[in-house]
Every structure is written in structure tokens, then in C-alpha cells.
Design an enzyme around this catalytic site. Structure first.
Site, PDB file in Angstrom:
ATOM      1  N   LYS A   1      -4.776 -12.642  15.151  1.00  0.00           N
ATOM      2  CA  LYS A   1      -4.562 -14.099  15.099  1.00  0.00           C
ATOM      3  C   LYS A   1      -3.170 -14.541  15.569  1.00  0.00           C
ATOM      4  O   LYS A   1      -3.023 -15.619  16.135  1.00  0.00           O
ATOM      5  CB  LYS A   1      -4.828 -14.624  13.690  1.00  0.00           C
ATOM      6  CG  LYS A   1      -6.302 -14.576  13.294  1.00  0.00           C
ATOM      7  CD  LYS A   1      -6.516 -15.215  11.946  1.00  0.00           C
ATOM      8  CE  LYS A   1      -7.968 -15.114  11.520  1.00  0.00           C
ATOM      9  NZ  LYS A   1      -8.226 -15.820  10.248  1.00  0.00           N
TER      10      LYS A   1
ATOM     11  N   ASP B   1      -9.496 -22.610  10.185  1.00  0.00           N
ATOM     12  CA  ASP B   1      -9.551 -22.204   8.770  1.00  0.00           C
ATOM     13  C   ASP B   1      -9.263 -23.390   7.851  1.00  0.00           C
ATOM     14  O   ASP B   1      -9.899 -23.544   6.803  1.00  0.00           O
ATOM     15  CB  ASP B   1      -8.550 -21.082   8.485  1.00  0.00           C
ATOM     16  CG  ASP B   1      -9.040 -19.730   9.000  1.00  0.00           C
ATOM     17  OD1 ASP B   1     -10.261 -19.572   9.195  1.00  0.00           O
ATOM     18  OD2 ASP B   1      -8.195 -18.843   9.217  1.00  0.00           O
TER      19      ASP B   1
HETATM   20  N1  LIG Z   1     -13.730 -17.900   2.818  1.00  0.00           N
HETATM   21  C1  LIG Z   1     -13.169 -17.651   3.980  1.00  0.00           C
HETATM   22  O1  LIG Z   1     -13.596 -18.157   5.035  1.00  0.00           O
HETATM   23  C2  LIG Z   1     -11.942 -16.788   4.031  1.00  0.00           C
HETATM   24  C3  LIG Z   1     -11.040 -16.903   5.105  1.00  0.00           C
HETATM   25  C4  LIG Z   1      -9.907 -16.069   5.118  1.00  0.00           C
HETATM   26  C5  LIG Z   1      -9.708 -15.148   4.087  1.00  0.00           C
HETATM   27  N2  LIG Z   1     -10.614 -15.063   3.074  1.00  0.00           N
HETATM   28  C6  LIG Z   1     -10.389 -14.113   1.963  1.00  0.00           C
HETATM   29  O2  LIG Z   1      -9.151 -14.449   1.361  1.00  0.00           O
HETATM   30  C7  LIG Z   1      -8.512 -13.285   0.837  1.00  0.00           C
HETATM   31  C8  LIG Z   1      -7.056 -13.247   1.309  1.00  0.00           C
HETATM   32  O3  LIG Z   1      -7.029 -13.112   2.727  1.00  0.00           O
HETATM   33  P1  LIG Z   1      -5.645 -13.084   3.536  1.00  0.00           P
HETATM   34  O4  LIG Z   1      -6.003 -12.976   4.971  1.00  0.00           O
HETATM   35  O5  LIG Z   1      -4.738 -14.188   3.098  1.00  0.00           O
HETATM   36  O6  LIG Z   1      -5.022 -11.688   3.030  1.00  0.00           O
HETATM   37  P2  LIG Z   1      -3.471 -11.243   3.033  1.00  0.00           P
HETATM   38  O7  LIG Z   1      -2.726 -11.927   4.111  1.00  0.00           O
HETATM   39  O8  LIG Z   1      -3.516  -9.755   2.976  1.00  0.00           O
HETATM   40  O9  LIG Z   1      -2.901 -11.796   1.614  1.00  0.00           O
HETATM   41  C9  LIG Z   1      -3.322 -11.228   0.402  1.00  0.00           C
HETATM   42  C10 LIG Z   1      -2.810 -12.072  -0.752  1.00  0.00           C
HETATM   43  O10 LIG Z   1      -3.294 -11.506  -1.993  1.00  0.00           O
HETATM   44  C11 LIG Z   1      -2.179 -11.168  -2.823  1.00  0.00           C
HETATM   45  N3  LIG Z   1      -2.469  -9.959  -3.592  1.00  0.00           N
HETATM   46  C12 LIG Z   1      -3.046  -8.816  -3.138  1.00  0.00           C
HETATM   47  N4  LIG Z   1      -3.124  -7.916  -4.146  1.00  0.00           N
HETATM   48  C13 LIG Z   1      -2.570  -8.488  -5.239  1.00  0.00           C
HETATM   49  C14 LIG Z   1      -2.357  -8.069  -6.593  1.00  0.00           C
HETATM   50  N5  LIG Z   1      -2.730  -6.861  -7.013  1.00  0.00           N
HETATM   51  N6  LIG Z   1      -1.767  -8.934  -7.459  1.00  0.00           N
HETATM   52  C15 LIG Z   1      -1.396 -10.179  -7.036  1.00  0.00           C
HETATM   53  N7  LIG Z   1      -1.573 -10.634  -5.774  1.00  0.00           N
HETATM   54  C16 LIG Z   1      -2.156  -9.799  -4.892  1.00  0.00           C
HETATM   55  C17 LIG Z   1      -1.032 -10.965  -1.875  1.00  0.00           C
HETATM   56  O11 LIG Z   1       0.191 -11.088  -2.553  1.00  0.00           O
HETATM   57  P3  LIG Z   1       1.545 -10.393  -1.964  1.00  0.00           P
HETATM   58  O12 LIG Z   1       2.068 -11.356  -0.925  1.00  0.00           O
HETATM   59  O13 LIG Z   1       2.409 -10.251  -3.151  1.00  0.00           O
HETATM   60  O14 LIG Z   1       1.117  -9.069  -1.362  1.00  0.00           O
HETATM   61  C18 LIG Z   1      -1.283 -12.114  -0.875  1.00  0.00           C
HETATM   62  O15 LIG Z   1      -0.900 -13.348  -1.423  1.00  0.00           O
HETATM   63  C19 LIG Z   1      -9.351 -12.099   1.324  1.00  0.00           C
HETATM   64  O16 LIG Z   1     -10.176 -11.686   0.247  1.00  0.00           O
HETATM   65  C20 LIG Z   1     -10.208 -12.676   2.443  1.00  0.00           C
HETATM   66  O17 LIG Z   1     -11.460 -12.038   2.543  1.00  0.00           O
HETATM   67  C21 LIG Z   1     -11.723 -15.866   3.015  1.00  0.00           C
END
Ligand SMILES: NC(=O)c1ccc[n+]([C@@H]2O[C@H](COP(=O)([O-])OP(=O)(O)OC[C@H]3O[C@@H](n4cnc5c(N)ncnc54)[C@H](OP(=O)(O)O)[C@@H]3O)[C@@H](O)[C@H]2O)c1
Length: 282
Positions: A71, A107
Site C-alpha cells: 500500500k 478504507d
Molecule cells: N474490516 C476491514 O475491511 C479491515 C481492513 C483493514 C484491516 N482489518 C483488520 O484490522 C486489524 C488491524 O490491521 P492493521 O493493518 O492496522 O494491522 P497493523 O498495522 O499490524 O496494526 C496492528 C495493531 O494492533 C495492535 N496490537 C497487536 N497486538 C497487540 C497486543 N498484543 N496488544 C495490544 N495491541 C496490539 C498494534 O499495536 P502496536 O502498534 O503496539 O504494535 C497495532 O495498533 C487486522 O485484524 C486486520 O485484519 C480489517
């Protein structure tokens, strides 16, 4: 669907891409609307991204969706990028037009359309939102909330510095503020909130559940989780038990696909219960 020589082509570029539901989702709409077109999964390694995109454009593709990990590379690749995608810092939809790649990010659109469809009573301009998580997806979510008129956004992330960087980026040239709090304050931050959004990956299948005490959250507050596998995450189950209205994350995935489909195939696709059932059965 049997394609003619004039079929319109699009696809999703990712690495890996086999997990993506986008080919089935777009394929469903193409079939429903009787369109002479195809939407393909395109597995492209990071080092080949520019080469692949240039080739797809030369081959007459209408455009592509871009998913993890491309992206940010897509933002660099595009000849033109719309202001929202630039603000978010990522492109997930590219339209090829007259030899140019035009980038946008759907998004934010997907997130807000899902809320508008499933929580129609929410008055964004008066609302206070608590957003958990400051990863890639949170940027689109917060930009969407800002553009919908929210002026009071509280952001908490395990890594506070990441939340602070996000707040600084997204508050440039915007009215309203994003208040960053420590992750440990997440229970008390819920007081007087109208909307709670989980953008962390916690609660996703294979991940630990999000530990949250909802007792300070007003019962009228809408709770939404962008995680959609499982559809009812532990957070949504808890909120339902407490009597709060909940919105699952599947709608965001479905609505974010609409702008690209319309641009490439020239028809407006609809998100309805039938589509949800189809995608859930995949
Ligand atoms: N519905 C949809 O269309 C859609 C679209 C996009 C994403 N999603 C979903 O959204 C989720 C996040 O996606 P992303 O792309 O933003 O991922 P990302 O960039 O990897 O971010 C992950 C987030 O989760 C936090 N996190 C991970 N493990 C944690 C823990 N053990 N305790 C507390 N916080 C934790 C991270 O905090 P830190 O910064 O501290 O690591 C960060 O804020 C995924 O499950 C994805 O499948 C859904």
C-alpha cells in the site's frame, strides 16, 4: 461468465494474495450485474511491484486494488494520488487512465459507509469516539471519522509513540484534535463515549482477545470492530451482552470494494444481506 475480447480486467495485487476475498467479492458483483469483465488475484513480490503495475497498465487493465504489503509502494508508484490517500499515507485502489496511474484509498469510505448503513442513528458531528490501535488500518478509520465531522477522538495504542505519530500526521490542516492516552487508560477512557472502535488485531482468530472492561461505556454507545474473522469478536459479544448496539467489520470490507468496482466496470455494486451471506460462506 464467458469473456469477450472486450472484457474489462482488474484485480488485487498482494504478497501473498491467496487469502484475499476480493476476487470472489468482485466476481459476485460481475456475475450479478452481467458484466463482461474479470477480477483476478495477482501475487506480486515486493521487488516486482513497479514492474508488475507497469505491465498491467500496458496490458490494458482498468486498474487494481492493492493490499499488504504494497500500500505504501502504491502511493509512490501512482502519478496522481487523491488528498485523502496522501493523508492516510497509503493507496489501496488504482485506476489506470490515459497512461496514468491514479491512486486513492477506499478504507475510510468502507469504514464510514458500514457505520452509516448499520448504525444510522449515530450523529457524527456531536460524537466522542474512542479508537483502539494505531496500525495501518487505524489511519483510514481516523481520517474517516474526521471527515465525518467528529471533533473529539481519543486514541490509545499499546505503543504510545505510534499513536502520537498518527495523531500528528492526521491533525495537520484539520480542525478538531486527537487526544492520545496510555493503553492502560483504555477502560476509563470509555466514559461518555458515543462510539468505540477496535482497530487492533486483538480478537482476530488466532490472536488473543482484547481485554477491556466496558462498565464505563454508556449503553447507547455504538461498538464496532474492524476485525471480521470471527464476525462476532469477543469485544462485540461483550458489548452485545451489555446492551450496546454493535457493528461488525465485514461491512467495511464489502463497502471499501465499491469505489474500485464502479471505476473499473462502470456499474454501481450493492452491499446487502445476500452479499454478506455469500462472502461469509467463502
Ligand atoms: N474490516 C476491514 O475491511 C479491515 C481492513 C483493514 C484491516 N482489518 C483488520 O484490522 C486489524 C488491524 O490491521 P492493521 O493493518 O492496522 O494491522 P497493523 O498495522 O499490524 O496494526 C496492528 C495493531 O494492533 C495492535 N496490537 C497487536 N497486538 C497487540 C497486543 N498484543 N496488544 C495490544 N495491541 C496490539 C498494534 O499495536 P502496536 O502498534 O503496539 O504494535 C497495532 O495498533 C487486522 O485484524 C486486520 O485484519 C480489517
Amino acid at each position: 461468465m464467458i469473456l469477450s475480447g472486450k472484457a474489462r480486467l482488474a484485480g488485487v495485487v498482494g504478497w501473498p494474495v491467496s487469502h484475499s476475498k476480493s476476487p470472489q467479492l468482485h466476481g459476485y458483483w460481475l456475475e450479478q450485474l452481467g458484466i463482461d469483465g474479470a477480477y483476478l488475484p495477482l501475487a506480486v513480490e515486493p521487488e516486482s511491484f513497479d514492474l508488475a503495475l507497469t505491465g498491467l497498465m500496458a496490458a490494458g487493465f482498468q486498474g487494481v486494488n492493492v493490499t499488504v504489503p504494497h500500500k505504501e509502494a502504491a502511493l509512490q508508484f501512482c502519478d496522481e494520488v487523491d488528498p485523502l490517500a496522501r493523508r492516510i499515507g497509503a493507496v489501496n485502489t488504482i485506476v489506470f487512465r490515459e497512461g496514468k496511474a491514479i491512486g486513492s484509498n477506499s478504507d475510510a469510505f468502507g469504514f464510514i459507509e458500514n457505520l452509516r448503513q448499520n448504525a444510522p442513528g449515530l450523529n457524527f458531528s456531536l460524537a466522542k469516539a474512542v479508537v483502539l490501535g494505531a496500525g495501518g488500518a487505524a489511519r483510514g478509520v481516523i481520517a474517516a471519522l474526521q471527515d465525518a465531522g467528529l471533533r473529539d477522538i481519543v486514541l490509545l495504542n499499546r505503543t504510545r509513540s505510534r499513536a502520537e505519530a498518527l495523531a500528528e500526521d492526521l491533525c495537520k490542516d484539520q480542525t478538531g484534535t486527537i487526544r492520545v492516552l496510555d493503553w492502560e487508560e483504555r477502560n476509563s477512557a470509555l466514559e461518555s463515549a458515543d462510539l468505540l472502535v477496535n482497530t487492533t488485531s486483538l480478537g482476530m482468530a488466532g490472536q488473543p482477545a482484547l481485554e477491556l472492561d466496558l462498565s464505563a461505556l454508556p449503553q447507547s454507545a455504538v461498538v464496532t470492530d474492524i476485525v471480521y474473522a470471527p464476525l462476532i469478536t469477543p469485544l462485540l459479544a461483550l458489548a452485545q451482552k451489555q446492551g450496546n448496539p454493535v457493528v461488525d467489520g465485514l461491512g467495511m470490507l464489502l463497502h471499501q470494494a465499491r469505489p474500485g468496482f464502479e471505476a473499473w466496470f462502470g456499474a454501481k455494486p450493492v452491499v446487502n444481506e445476500e452479499l454478506r451471506k455469500f462472502v461469509l460462506a467463502i
